[in-house]
Enzyme design. Structure first.
Site, PDB file in Angstrom:
ATOM      1  N   LYS A 208       0.832  -1.204   0.000  1.00  0.00           N
ATOM      2  CA  LYS A 208       0.000   0.000   0.000  1.00  0.00           C
ATOM      3  C   LYS A 208       0.866   1.252   0.000  1.00  0.00           C
ATOM      4  CE  LYS A 208      -3.529   2.204   2.887  1.00  0.00           C
ATOM      5  NZ  LYS A 208      -4.463   2.037   3.999  1.00  0.00           N
ATOM      6  N   GLU A 214      10.577  -4.637   4.603  1.00  0.00           N
ATOM      7  CA  GLU A 214      10.702  -6.040   4.176  1.00  0.00           C
ATOM      8  C   GLU A 214      10.343  -6.182   2.699  1.00  0.00           C
ATOM      9  OE1 GLU A 214       9.133  -4.935   6.879  1.00  0.00           O
ATOM     10  OE2 GLU A 214       9.096  -6.411   8.494  1.00  0.00           O
ATOM     11  N   GLY A 272      -4.951  -2.133   5.298  1.00  0.00           N
ATOM     12  CA  GLY A 272      -4.177  -3.281   4.820  1.00  0.00           C
ATOM     13  C   GLY A 272      -4.875  -4.612   5.054  1.00  0.00           C
ATOM     14  N   ARG A 273      -5.353  -4.819   6.282  1.00  0.00           N
ATOM     15  CA  ARG A 273      -5.962  -6.132   6.610  1.00  0.00           C
ATOM     16  C   ARG A 273      -7.361  -6.284   6.042  1.00  0.00           C
ATOM     17  NH1 ARG A 273      -4.935  -2.853  10.616  1.00  0.00           N
ATOM     18  NH2 ARG A 273      -6.494  -2.078  12.064  1.00  0.00           N
ATOM     19  N   GLU A 358      -5.050  -7.068  15.182  1.00  0.00           N
ATOM     20  CA  GLU A 358      -4.541  -5.757  14.780  1.00  0.00           C
ATOM     21  C   GLU A 358      -5.645  -4.708  14.902  1.00  0.00           C
ATOM     22  OE1 GLU A 358      -1.220  -5.982  11.751  1.00  0.00           O
ATOM     23  OE2 GLU A 358      -2.584  -4.640  10.723  1.00  0.00           O
ATOM     24  N   HIS A 390      -5.302 -33.547  17.977  1.00  0.00           N
ATOM     25  CA  HIS A 390      -4.200 -34.414  18.420  1.00  0.00           C
ATOM     26  C   HIS A 390      -3.068 -33.602  19.017  1.00  0.00           C
ATOM     27  CE1 HIS A 390      -6.013 -37.950  16.561  1.00  0.00           C
ATOM     28  NE2 HIS A 390      -6.543 -37.042  15.768  1.00  0.00           N
ATOM     29  N   LYS A 520       7.766  -0.830  12.028  1.00  0.00           N
ATOM     30  CA  LYS A 520       8.334  -0.456  10.737  1.00  0.00           C
ATOM     31  C   LYS A 520       9.582   0.425  10.879  1.00  0.00           C
ATOM     32  CE  LYS A 520       4.249  -1.168   7.927  1.00  0.00           C
ATOM     33  NZ  LYS A 520       3.343  -0.715   6.886  1.00  0.00           N
TER      34      LYS A 520
HETATM   35  C1  G6Q Z   1      -2.621  -4.000   8.002  1.00  0.00           C
HETATM   36  C2  G6Q Z   1      -1.373  -3.428   8.464  1.00  0.00           C
HETATM   37  C3  G6Q Z   1      -0.140  -4.115   7.968  1.00  0.00           C
HETATM   38  C4  G6Q Z   1       0.232  -3.771   6.524  1.00  0.00           C
HETATM   39  C5  G6Q Z   1       1.650  -4.248   6.255  1.00  0.00           C
HETATM   40  C6  G6Q Z   1       2.077  -3.986   4.832  1.00  0.00           C
HETATM   41  O1  G6Q Z   1      -3.716  -3.559   8.264  1.00  0.00           O
HETATM   42  O2  G6Q Z   1      -1.361  -2.072   8.223  1.00  0.00           O
HETATM   43  O3  G6Q Z   1      -0.212  -5.509   8.101  1.00  0.00           O
HETATM   44  O4  G6Q Z   1      -0.669  -4.362   5.637  1.00  0.00           O
HETATM   45  O5  G6Q Z   1       2.524  -3.622   7.153  1.00  0.00           O
HETATM   46  O6  G6Q Z   1       2.001  -2.633   4.519  1.00  0.00           O
HETATM   47  P1  G6Q Z   1       2.192  -2.144   3.042  1.00  0.00           P
HETATM   48  O7  G6Q Z   1       1.099  -2.734   2.205  1.00  0.00           O
HETATM   49  O8  G6Q Z   1       2.144  -0.646   3.074  1.00  0.00           O
HETATM   50  O9  G6Q Z   1       3.530  -2.663   2.565  1.00  0.00           O
END
Ligand code: G6Q
Length: 554
Positions: A208, A214, A272-273, A358, A390, A520
């Site tokens: 996003k 990463e 994001g989620r 989250e 199990h 981050k």
């Molecule tokens: C989700 C969070 C988090 C995010 C990641 C990736 O709600 O904000 O999990 O999706 O940190 O972020 P980017 O899409 O900006 O790389």
């Protein structure tokens, strides 16, 4: 606006008083007293059936919980979310993942902009692109068809598409293998790259912000690997056939060297989620085809319409949320276990873990007051049945904590091994029965005494406490006919809205994630120290020691 404190409301206090009684109830008795309990405490919508009768509650509990939802203005907040009001107060953003799955003719505006039009324009591009890759019309730089897709993203830009591609494996294109690289750990990238051929691989850089450390490191590594292995004549030009991006950040994409024509945009009002419905779902469209991706969106939309319009008492997400709230708040349950009895849903618990933890893992109210006298989001965890049986089910049956469980199953399988499916469902239903009923000391005694007299009276008494199950442990069961794109869409939307309702009850902002933002930035300083780019600063003794050990080994 500052809400009255949750615990000070009349409906919360009525629930507290009611809970003093309810804590004494045995579910066995509740079932015996009411032959209609299952019919009364179950509901269905959008292809999903919810049985919540195996909880320590009755009709009055639900009525009190519904009162609380009304008093807390849950419906008002729900309507504000659907209308695009900026309910994400700390980021001044609308929360409109529901708009991503709304039909074309539904007008939704944000800051005067008709977003339905924008959403459908991107969907159209997803359709064209996924059709081209799937049909073999889109080819790699040497003219070969794409065989592998590597999605590079993390958190919300990884968990959703990965979980959905796995869940809809039955609908997948036979030529396309999906890979998901999220971890900055080079082993993750190495595992993917060692299995793919640069001539036939498409990389999707999904971020996003397009700044997540990463993802940027993984994207750069993939790019270098590609340029090193791509056919020598084509070099940089070949990138256009093999790299696309999904993001809200056009400038960063250009800088990375991806042609904006190969970028699929989304918007800041998509968290994001909550983004698998946006272009972040591109891997899903590639994997199962645009038609099934559209069914996935439609399934979620059907659940949205139900959530928006059904009265609280018949509203699946409201019920699931209220029952969970009851278990957390009044019965003191610190975690919830998710148990899909469907192998293809094996990433669903991890997906829900992010969605819920989250969103509602917060310790201040929306007005910023520190919450001291009630609990917020529980820990969410789990794995597929029957595997969990199990392993950790032991603790769920006989441990000192009570952990509510959500059982999820499809009534019909997508395979021909019908005896397996009967065994699977039998286990699922048997577990919820066992959690509810338990096994009382007298039943254990009878069992032991009935074993051909091999146990002495003293031995029986010694074993009784070990073999007794307290029971009275709550669970929900969610059933669908088949696991399809539409029922999966509805299932995810059900949990999204459940999370929303609980956040509203707890008065937390379910749509920010400052804990993630901190992560981050935290590692950057130490990374520079490890790389020798800066001198180690004085951290605490433990961190200094760990850095020194790593520097000595690098
Ligand atoms: C989700 C969070 C988090 C995010 C990641 C990736 O709600 O904000 O999990 O999706 O940190 O972020 P980017 O899409 O900006 O790389």
């Amino acid at each position: 606006m500052r809400q009255p404190l949750l615990t000070s409301t009349a409906s919360y206090q009525a629930l507290q008083t009611h809970a003093l009684d309810a804590k004494q109830w045995q579910m066995r008795d509740l079932f015996a007293q009411d032959p209609q309990r299952f019919e009364r405490l179950s509901a269905d919508a959008a292809g999903l059936f919810l049985d919540y009768s195996k909880n320590r509650l009755d009709g009055r509990t639900l009525a009190l919980l519904a009162n609380l939802a009304r008093e807390r203005g849950v419906e008002r907040l729900r309507d504000a979310m659907f209308a695009g009001e900026k309910i994400n107060l700390t980021e001044h953003r609308a929360v409109l993942h529901t708009a991503l799955r709304a039909p074309k003719d539904k007008q939704i505006t944000v800051d005067g902009q008709d977003i339905t039009h924008d959403v459908h324009a991107v969907l159209e591009r997803i359709r064209t692109f996924s059709d081209a890759v799937r049909s073999g019309q889109w080819r790699g730089h040497t003219g070969r068809e794409i065989t592998d897709i590597v999605n590079i993203g993390i958190g919300g830009s990884d968990l959703g598409p990965k979980m959905v591609c796995l869940a809809l494996r039955q609908f997948a294109h036979p030529r396309l293998t999906m890979h998901f690289v999220s971890n900055v750990d080079g082993h993750d990238m190495d595992a993917a790259l060692s299995r793919v051929n640069p001539e036939t691989t498409l990389f999707i850089i999904a971020s996003k912000t397009f700044t997540t450390a990463e993802t940027m490191m993984n994207a750069n590594t993939a790019r270098s690997w590609f340029l090193k292995h791509a056919s020598a004549q084509s070099g940089e030009q070949a990138l256009a056939k093999h790299f696309v991006a999904v993001s809200t950040n056009v400038e960063a994409i250009k800088k990375f060297g991806i042609d904006p024509d190969n970028m699929f945009p989304f918007w800041d009002w998509v968290g994001g989620r909550y983004s698998v419905w946006s272009a972040i779902g591109l891997p899903v469209a590639l994997c199962v085809g645009y038609g099934y991706f559209a069914d996935f969106l439609a399934g979620a939309h059907a659940l949205d319409e139900h959530f928006r319009t059904a009265p609280i008492e018949q509203n699946l997400p409201m019920i699931l949320a209220l029952v969970g709230f009851w278990n957390r708040e009044f019965l003191g349950c610190p975690s919830v276990s998710i148990a899909p009895y469907h192998q293809d849903l094996n990433r669903f618990p991890a997906y829900l873990q992010q969605l819920d933890m989250e969103s509602n893992g917060k310790r201040v109210t929306r007005a910023g007051d520190i919450i001291t006298d009630y609990e917020t989001g529980p820990v969410i965890w789990g794995d597929v049945g029957t595997n969990g049986q199990h392993a950790y089910f032991q603790l769920l049956h006989q441990g000192t904590d009570v952990t509510p469980i959500d059982f999820i199953a499809a009534l019909r399988p997508a395979h021909e091994f019908l005896n397996h499916h009967a065994a699977l469902l039998a286990n699922c239903f048997a577990q919820s029965e066992a959690f509810m009923k338990g096994k009382m000391a007298d039943e254990v005694r009878l069992d032991l005494a009935g074993q051909g007299g091999e146990n002495s009276a003293a031995e029986i008494e010694r074993l009784v406490p070990h073999k007794t199950f307290p029971g009275n442990r709550p669970s929900n069961t969610i059933l669908m006919e088949y696991l399809t794109p539409a029922t999966l869409g509805a299932l995810i939307a059900l949990y999204e809205h459940k999370t929303f309702v609980q956040g509203a009850l707890w008065d937390v902002n379910s749509f920010d994630q400052w804990g993630v933002e901190l992560g981050k930035v935290l590692a950057k300083k130490i990374e520079a120290e490890l790389n020798g780019a800066s001198h180690p600063e004085q951290h605490d003794g433990s961190t200094n020691g760990l850095i020194a050990r790593a520097k000595a080994a690098i």
